[in-house]
Design an enzyme around this catalytic site. Structure first.
Site, short mmCIF file in Angstrom:
data_model
loop_
_atom_site.label_atom_id
_atom_site.label_comp_id
_atom_site.label_asym_id
_atom_site.label_seq_id
_atom_site.Cartn_x
_atom_site.Cartn_y
_atom_site.Cartn_z
CG ASP A 305 -1.59 1.27 1.24
OD1 ASP A 305 -2.34 1.56 0.23
OD2 ASP A 305 -1.91 1.72 2.38
CG ASP A 612 -2.48 2.15 6.40
OD1 ASP A 612 -3.25 1.86 5.36
OD2 ASP A 612 -1.86 3.17 6.26
CG ASP A 616 -4.90 -1.67 2.58
OD1 ASP A 616 -4.93 -1.51 1.49
OD2 ASP A 616 -4.28 -0.72 3.63
#
Length: 879
Positions: A305, A612, A616
C-alpha cells in the site's frame, strides 16, 4: 423533520442494528478437532499408540503433547478472521447526531436506521453510509476505505452510477472521519449493507492460504506416511514368507515404523518458528501466526500500500512558484526542519515567495503543535503542509497571528473553490485579504500579480496555468495564493470583496512524501529477487510520482500504471499476466486489491501484502503473508494480518524476509539432519529381516534414538545464525520440494553408512561373544554417535563445517555434550539398562563406535568438497 421515533423503531426492527455482524461458521469445538486432520498427525498418533502398547508412557505423553500443542496453535490461527470481523463491528460503536421528530438528538450508532437524517460536524465519525443533502466545506478522511492521502471534499451533487468509491463526492461512508466543515445526509445503508460491511464479507470469503512451508510439510508427511506403511507391510510380509514367527514379524514391522517416524519434526518446527518470531520482534516485526515466519522467506512479490506504508502519510510542500520562478522546499512530513532552496541551494526568499508562504499560513485553520517530542497537527493535512512550509521560511504561525490578527473568514466552499480571511495590518489601520484555492478559480479572480521586488505587474493568466500544470505533472497537488486590500476599518468579509481584482501571489505544490528508507528497502528487495508492486487508492499520477522516487517500475508491454477502471475491463484469465508485468496499481477498491492478490497467486507467486486501512483487510487476509502497520494501521487491518510492523517501517519487511529465509535454511538443515537417523534405523531393521537375523534395534530403542537425537542434536540447528549472503540470492521456487536431489542423495548416503556401521558393529559384538543386549547397545551407539558427528557437517549444507564459525552457535556444542552424557548413561546406568534393554560397553567398543562416527563425518565433508569443486552443491546457506 427526519423520522419519527415510531418509524425509527419499526425500521430498527426491520433492518436490525447498525453493526457489522459476524458470519456464521464452524463452532470452536469443530474447528479445534479439525486441527488433527493431517497426515503427520496420523503418524504421531500411531507412534503414541505404539508407545502405549509398549508401556512407554513417557514417550507417549511427549508425542501426544506435541500433537495437542500443534492443534492449539492451529486453532488460534484460524480464529483471526472472526477477530477481524469483530474489530469491524467495534469500529462502529459510538454516538451520532440524528434529526428525529424535528429536533437533533444524540443516539448510539447501532440504533441508526436507513432513512435517518444524520448531522455531521468536524471531528465526527460517520455512523452509516449517507447520501449527502447539504454540505458546507465538508471534508472527510476516507483513507481507511480508499487509500487517498488527502481528505475527500464532499458536495451534494448527482453523479453517474459508474463512479468509483473514491469519486463519490455525494456520499459519506461509515467509519470515515469528518476533518472539516459540516453536512447533513440520509442514511442509505447501515450495518452489513455499508461499504465497511461489504469488506467484512470479503474478509470472510478470503480463505486462509497455506504457506509454502505448510504445503511442503503436508506433502512430505503424506509421502512419509505411505512410505512407512508400505515398508512396514513389506517387512512383515517378507518375514512371514521366510517362515519367521508372525509375532516376531509384527514386532519388527512396529520397530521399523517407529524408527522411521520423525517424532521430533512438529516440535522442532514449532521451536524453529518461535525462534524466528523472537528474532523478528527484535527487528520491530510482530508475528501473529507462526508459519508466517517461513512464508516471508518464500516471498516472491510484495504488494505494498502507498499511503502510510511507502509514504509518511504527511502532506509536504515540495515546491513554491512565484514571480516566474519555482523553488524547492526541503524536509518532509510535519517536522518544520527544512529550507527554501533557490536554484538548488538555501537562500533568502524574495518578496513574492515570502508573501505566497505567508498567505498559506494566514489563510489557514490548521495548527502545528509539538507533543512528546514529535510534531503533530490539528486540522486538515493539506492546510498543515502550508503551515509547515511557512515555518521553513521563518514565519511562525503564532507570530503571524499576532502581527496580522484575523477578523473574519469565508470558509472553503466546493462551489467556489477558495477560502478567504480578513486581517488587520501590523499598525491595525489597513485591512488585508488573503485567499487560497484552486488555480482555476483564483486565476479568474486576479488582475495583477506580485513581482519579486514587491511591485505589482499585469497578471499573466496563461503563465500561471502553465506553471500549475508543470507542478501537477510532477504528481503534486497545487494550490494558488492571492491577496487584495479591503476598506480600512472593515470587520466583515463578503464575496464581492474578493471575487475580482485580486493580486496573484504564487503557487504551492505538495505531496505525501516517501519514507526516507523506502527506496533502499525496495532496492534490497529487488536485489533479493523480490518484485515490489504499489497498490493504492490514490490517483495514477501521484502513484507514478511516488513510485519513481523509490524505484518501483514495471516490465514488459503492460501499462506502467493500471487503474481500477482499467482492471474492471480485464478478464480473470488475462489479469494474472497483466498483474505480473505491472508495478503500479492506482485507484484500487478493496475488491480489486483482493482480486489482484489472487491473480498473482494464480501465477505461482508467494505474495506479501502490506496495508493499514480497512480497505486493505480482505487482501491482507488472502495474501500468503499479510503485513499490517502497527502505529497507523486500523485494528481491522491488524486483526486480518499475519504480521504487524511496530514501527510502520517498510524496511522492516526486508529484515523480516531475511529472517524468514534463515528459518527455512535451518529447517532444511534440520530435515537433512534428522532423516538419516530414521532412514538408517529403518534400513538396519529391514536388513535384519531380509537376512533372517535378530533385530539390532528394538522398538523402544528406536523411540529412544529418535527423541534423544531430535531434542539434543537436531533442535540446536534452529539457532544457527544467518548466512552473510542470504539476501543476495533469488527467492526459492515455491514449486520445488523441500530437499534438492543433492540433499536426498546425501540423506541416502548417511542412512546407508549408519546402517552399515550399526549392523556391522552388531554382528562384530556377537561374533566376539558379547551378549545380545550389549550388541544392541553398540548398534544404538553407532547411530547416536554417527548422528553427533554428522551434526557438525549439517551446520552448512555446502561449505566446510567450520565456515559458519566454529563457535557461532554454542547450542551445538551444548547439545553434543548433553548427548554424550545421555548416551554414556544409556549404556552404563543400571536403571536405564532395565528400561531400554541396554548393557555396558568396553573402552575398545566405544573406540570403534567413535571411529564409525568419524568415517561418516569425513564422508559427508568429502562429498561436499566434490560438489563444490564440480559446481553441483546445494544453493543457499548454505552456498
Amino acid at each position: 423533520m427526519g423520522l419519527s421515533d415510531a418509524e425509527a423503531a419499526a425500521r430498527l426492527e426491520r433492518f436490525g442494528p447498525n453493526v457489522v455482524r459476524r458470519r456464521a461458521g464452524r463452532g470452536p469445538l469443530v474447528r479445534f478437532l479439525l486441527q488433527f486432520r493431517a497426515a503427520l498427525v496420523y503418524i504421531l498418533v500411531a507412534a503414541g499408540v505404539i508407545a502405549i502398547a509398549l508401556s512407554e508412557y513417557v514417550d507417549a505423553g511427549v508425542i501426544f503433547g506435541v500433537v495437542i500443542v500443534n492443534a492449539i496453535i492451529g486453532f488460534v490461527q484460524e480464529s483471526k478472521a472472526l477477530e477481524a470481523i469483530g474489530a469491524l463491528s467495534r469500529s462502529m460503536r459510538f454516538d451520532a447526531t440524528v434529526r428525529r421528530g424535528g429536533r437533533n438528538r444524540r443516539v448510539p450508532a447501532p440504533e441508526l436506521v436507513p432513512g435517518d437524517l444524520v448531522v455531521l460536524e468536524q471531528g465526527d465519525r460517520v455512523p452509516a453510509d449517507l447520501r449527502l443533502l447539504a454540505c458546507r466545506d465538508l471534508h472527510a478522511d476516507e483513507s481507511m476505505l480508499t487509500g487517498e492521502s488527502a481528505p475527500a471534499s464532499k458536495r451534494p451533487e448527482t453523479l453517474p452510477e459508474s463512479a468509483v468509491l473514491a469519486d463519490r463526492r455525494n456520499m459519506a461512508f461509515a467509519g470515515s472521519l469528518v476533518t472539516r466543515g459540516r453536512g447533513e445526509g440520509i442514511a442509505t445503508a447501515t450495518g452489513d449493507g455499508t461499504e465497511v460491511g461489504r469488506i467484512s464479507a470479503l474478509i470472510s470469503s478470503a480463505g486462509q492460504i497455506a504457506t509454502p512451508l505448510t504445503r511442503k510439510i503436508a506433502s512430505f508427511s503424506r509421502l512419509l506416511l505411505w512410505a512407512i506403511l508400505a515398508v512396514a507391510a513389506v517387512t512383515f510380509g517378507v518375514g512371514v514368507l521366510r517362515g519367521r514367527p508372525v509375532g516376531d514379524m509384527f514386532m519388527a514391522a512396529v520397530a521399523l515404523a517407529v524408527a522411521a517416524i520423525p517424532e521430533g519434526l512438529p516440535a522442532a518446527l514449532t521451536v524453529m518458528l518461535a525462534v524466528g518470531v523472537s528474532r523478528m520482534a527484535a527487528r520491530r516485526a510482530i508475528i501473529r501466526r507462526l508459519p508466517a515466519v517461513e512464508a516471508l522467506g518464500s516471498t516472491t512479490v510484495i504488494c505494498s500500500d502507498k499511503t502510510g506504508t511507502l509514504t509518511q502519510n504527511q502532506m509536504t510542500v515540495r515546491a513554491v512558484h512565484a514571480a516566474g520562478r519555482t523553488c524547492a522546499v526541503s524536509g518532509s512530513g510535519y517536522d518544520p526542519a527544512g529550507e527554501i532552496l533557490l536554484d538548488g541551494a538555501p537562500g533568502t526568499p524574495d518578496i513574492a515567495i515570502s508573501e505566497t508562504l505567508r498567505c498559506g499560513a494566514l489563510c489557514n485553520d490548521a495548527a502545528l503543535l509539538t507533543h512528546a517530542g514529535r510534531w503533530e497537527i490539528h486540522g486538515d493535512p493539506t492546510e498543515a503542509a502550508l503551515v509547515v512550509a511557512a515555518h521553513k521560511a521563518g514565519f511562525d504561525q503564532e507570530m503571524l497571528a499576532t502581527r496580522f490578527p484575523r477578523l473574519d473568514t469565508i470558509p472553503f466552499e466546493s462551489e467556489r473553490q477558495f477560502m478567504a480571511t480578513l486581517h488587520a495590518s501590523e499598525d491595525r489601520r489597513a485591512r488585508i485579504v488573503y485567499v487560497k484555492g484552486s488555480v482555476e478559480s483564483l486565476a479568474a479572480m486576479c488582475g495583477s500579480s506580485l513581482a519579486r521586488d514587491g511591485s505589482t505587474v499585469p497578471f499573466d493568466h496563461a503563465a500561471a496555468l502553465a506553471a500549475a500544470g508543470e507542478l501537477a505533472g510532477r504528481g503534486l497537488r497545487v494550490l494558488a495564493m492571492a491577496r487584495c486590500s479591503a476598506p480600512p476599518g472593515a470587520r466583515e468579509l463578503t464575496h464581492p470583496m474578493v471575487e475580482r481584482g485580486l493580486t496573484f501571489l504564487g503557487l504551492e505544490g505538495m505531496l505525501d512524501p516517501p519514507r526516507p528508507e523506502a527506496a533502499e528497502a525496495v532496492r534490497r528487495c529487488r536485489r533479493a529477487g523480490i518484485s515490489v508492486k504499489m497498490i493504492t487508492g490514490d490517483h495514477a499520477l501521484t502513484a507514478t510520482t511516488i513510485a519513481g522516487m523509490i524505484g518501483i517500475d514495471g516490465a514488459g508491454a503492460a501499462p506502467r500504471v493500471l487503474t481500477g477502471a482499467d482492471m474492471a475491463t480485464i478478464t480473470d484469465a488475462d489479469l494474472p499476466g497483466v498483474a505480473e508485468r505491472t508495478a503500479i496499481f492506482a485507484r484500487m477498491t478493496a475488491e480489486q486489491k483482493l482480486r489482484l492478490v489472487r491473480a498473482l497467486q494464480a501465477r505461482g507467486h508467494v505474495v506479501a501484502m502490506t496495508g493499514d486501512g480497512v480497505n486493505d483487510s480482505p487482501a491482507l487476509r488472502q495474501a500468503d503473508i499479510g503485513v499490517a502497520m502497527g502505529a497507523s494501521g486500523t485494528e481491522v487491518a491488524k486483526e486480518a494480518a499475519d504480521m504487524v510492523l511496530a514501527d510502520d517501517n517498510f524496511a522492516s519487511i526486508e529484515a523480516s524476509v531475511e529472517e524468514g529465509r534463515c528459518v527455512f535454511d535451518n529447517l532444511v538443515k534440520f530435515i537433512v539432519m534428522t532423516l538419516p537417523t530414521n532412514g538408517g534405523e529403518a534400513l538396519v531393521i529391514l536388513a535384519s529381516v531380509a537376512f533372517g537375523e535378530a533385530l539390532p534395534i528394538l522398538p523402544v530403542q528406536a523411540l529412544y534414538i529418535n527423541m534423544a537425537t531430535s531434542l539434543l542434536l537436531d533442535i540446536p540447528l534452529v539457532f544457527e545464525p544467518r548466512d552473510a549472503g542470504i539476501m543476495d540470492r533469488p527467492p526459492r521456487d515455491p514449486g520445488k520440494p523441500l530437499l534438492t536431489f543433492e540433499l536426498v542423495m546425501r540423506t541416502g548416503l548417511v542412512s546407508l553408512l549408519l546402517c552399515a556401521g550399526a549392523t556391522g558393529m552388531f554382528q562384530w559384538e556377537l561374533a566376539r561373544g558379547a551378549g545380545i543386549a550389549a550388541a544392541r547397545t553398540c548398534a544404538v551407539s553407532v547411530v547416536v554417535v554417527g548422528e553427533s558427528f554428522y551434526l557438525l557437517a549439517c551446520r552448512s549444507l555446502a561449505r566446510p563445517f567450520w565456515a559458519p564459525g566454529v563457535f557461532s552457535n554454542p547450542w551445538i556444542w551444548a547439545g553434543l555434550a548433553l548427548m554424550t552424557a545421555v548416551q554414556v548413561a544409556y549404556a552404563h546406568v543400571p536403571v536405564l539398562n532395565r528400561l531400554f534393554h541396554s548393557a555396558p560397553l568396553s573402552a575398545g567398543t566405544w573406540g570403534r563406535v567413535i571411529l564409525c562416527g568419524i568415517v561418516i563425518w569425513l564422508a559427508v565433508e568429502l562429498e561436499k568438497f566434490i560438489r563444490r569443486a564440480t559446481g553441483h552443491g546445494p544453493r543457499g546457506d548454505t552456498a
